[in-house]
Design a protein around this motif. Sequence first.
Motif, short mmCIF file in Angstrom:
data_model
loop_
_atom_site.label_atom_id
_atom_site.label_comp_id
_atom_site.label_asym_id
_atom_site.label_seq_id
_atom_site.Cartn_x
_atom_site.Cartn_y
_atom_site.Cartn_z
N SER A 28 0.82 -1.22 0.00
CA SER A 28 0.00 0.00 0.00
C SER A 28 0.85 1.26 0.00
O SER A 28 0.40 2.34 -0.41
N ALA A 29 2.10 1.16 0.46
CA ALA A 29 3.01 2.31 0.49
C ALA A 29 3.94 2.31 -0.71
O ALA A 29 4.91 3.10 -0.73
N VAL A 35 6.49 6.20 4.06
CA VAL A 35 5.07 6.54 3.92
C VAL A 35 4.23 5.84 4.99
O VAL A 35 3.16 6.32 5.34
N LEU A 36 4.72 4.73 5.52
CA LEU A 36 3.96 3.96 6.53
C LEU A 36 3.84 4.73 7.83
O LEU A 36 4.79 5.42 8.25
N LYS A 184 -1.24 1.69 4.67
CA LYS A 184 -0.22 2.65 5.12
C LYS A 184 -0.72 3.65 6.15
O LYS A 184 0.05 4.16 6.97
N ASP A 185 -2.02 3.96 6.16
CA ASP A 185 -2.54 4.96 7.09
C ASP A 185 -3.03 4.35 8.41
O ASP A 185 -3.42 5.09 9.31
#
Length: 489
Positions: A28-29, A35-36, A184-185
């Motif tokens: 996802s990143a 970005v994680l 990632k969020d």
Amino acid sequence: MSLPLLFLFVLAIAALGFFVGRSRAFKSADGDIKVLHSLPGYYGWNAALMVLLPAIAVLMLWLSIQPVIINNNVSAMISEHAIAESSLDLVMSDVIRVAEGLDIAVEKGAMTAGQASSIRTELTDVRTRLGSVGVALGSEVSSETLKAAQRYREMSSFGHLGRTVLVLAVAFAGLAFGYSRSHKDFRARNVVEQVVLWILILAASIAVLTTVGIVFSLIFNTIEFFKLYPAADFFFGLTWSPSFGGGSELGILPLMWATFYISLIALAVAVPIGLFAAIYLSEYAGSTVRAFAKPMLEVLAGIPTIVYGLFALMTVGPLLVDAFGQDGAFGVNWMQGGTAVMTAGLVMGIMLIPFVSSLSDDIINAVPQAMRDGSLGLGATHSETIKQVILPAALPGVVGAVLLAASRAIGETMIVVLGAGAAARLSGNPFEAMTTVTAKIVSQLTGDQDFASPEALVAFALGMTLFVITLCLNIFALYIVRKYREQYE
């Protein structure tokens, strides 16, 4: 599926969850760890915990509920006549024994699963049939017991299947849920750390609640005892003479006297030897000697107490008789037999040496080196430094070590059972046989006892008394530790 195999499957699914959760978060990143929100490992652990925790919770719940449901269902098949002749617990133990025997017979190929479900006492000698595969039954198997055992097997088999399906379903559901949240969020670190916090709280709660449960168990049974037997006679009685036929005298004073007498002798042996050994190992011994002597000393702590008891019975007791018996080396007649307070006290003292020495050695080594250097720099000798600086500074830890040894001595059972004898008496002669509180707790609860009688319930009163005494010792030691710690900090 067996329970260990099911648990391994759950662990494997959790491991799979760790790798797929971590991989999906990376994906996802776009492979950029910056970005994680959290480190990649947290995403993996989140998915693994989503598998493990619900699955284990369902498994524990199932294991606690299934036996209750099966026993209630099977016990309804037992006739009142069979219960009147024996008891429901004994009949159910026979049922479970036969059910387990049928399972063993099927596993060994002595009969098929269909035969185990359809076998009848009118056509087969079940006891002989099960005996041929190594299952010993105390009596003939009745038709009623066999039918109940077959029902027990049937329900257990269905329960094991349902347990496997449900636990695996929950594990895979947790895997899917953990996988779906691995992006990632997602704040994986916050969730994992919160879960770990609750696991730690649960572990601490289990320890505390276990202690509370033990205390309440002792309290309730002690209250029941004092409803049947006068408290004044128990605490101040000078005679211990239980009789399950009635007319018992249950005075605790002879038992308490022997308990403290043996403990004092044990501490008189263990404290000087253990403390001096700790001083030598920490202050005088070289690294080579310490590396050899300390492990050898601590080997004593790993010896089972039953071995110490045999040592007291077979070695120390006869040696004391040879020295203090009528025909002994000193020509006195103080000791008539090998079991005596002195026998148990000496052997228990040997057992306690590593408790005192190891803890004292650790606390002496924890004294700051600056205190040693300051004392030596002011002109004190090595021995003066130990006596006037190191030992006072280490006194709280030494008191704790002695307290641990005292608590261990008061609660010891096997050494006093084999080495001190079974006579409950008040005597100052250390060469006479006596018995302690823990030894009598064992004897009062050995065999089939009626727990509604004071002769059985007295064991809980004895245990409660020991608990209160140990608690008082801990409170007193805490007071001493705080007092001297304030002086040297």
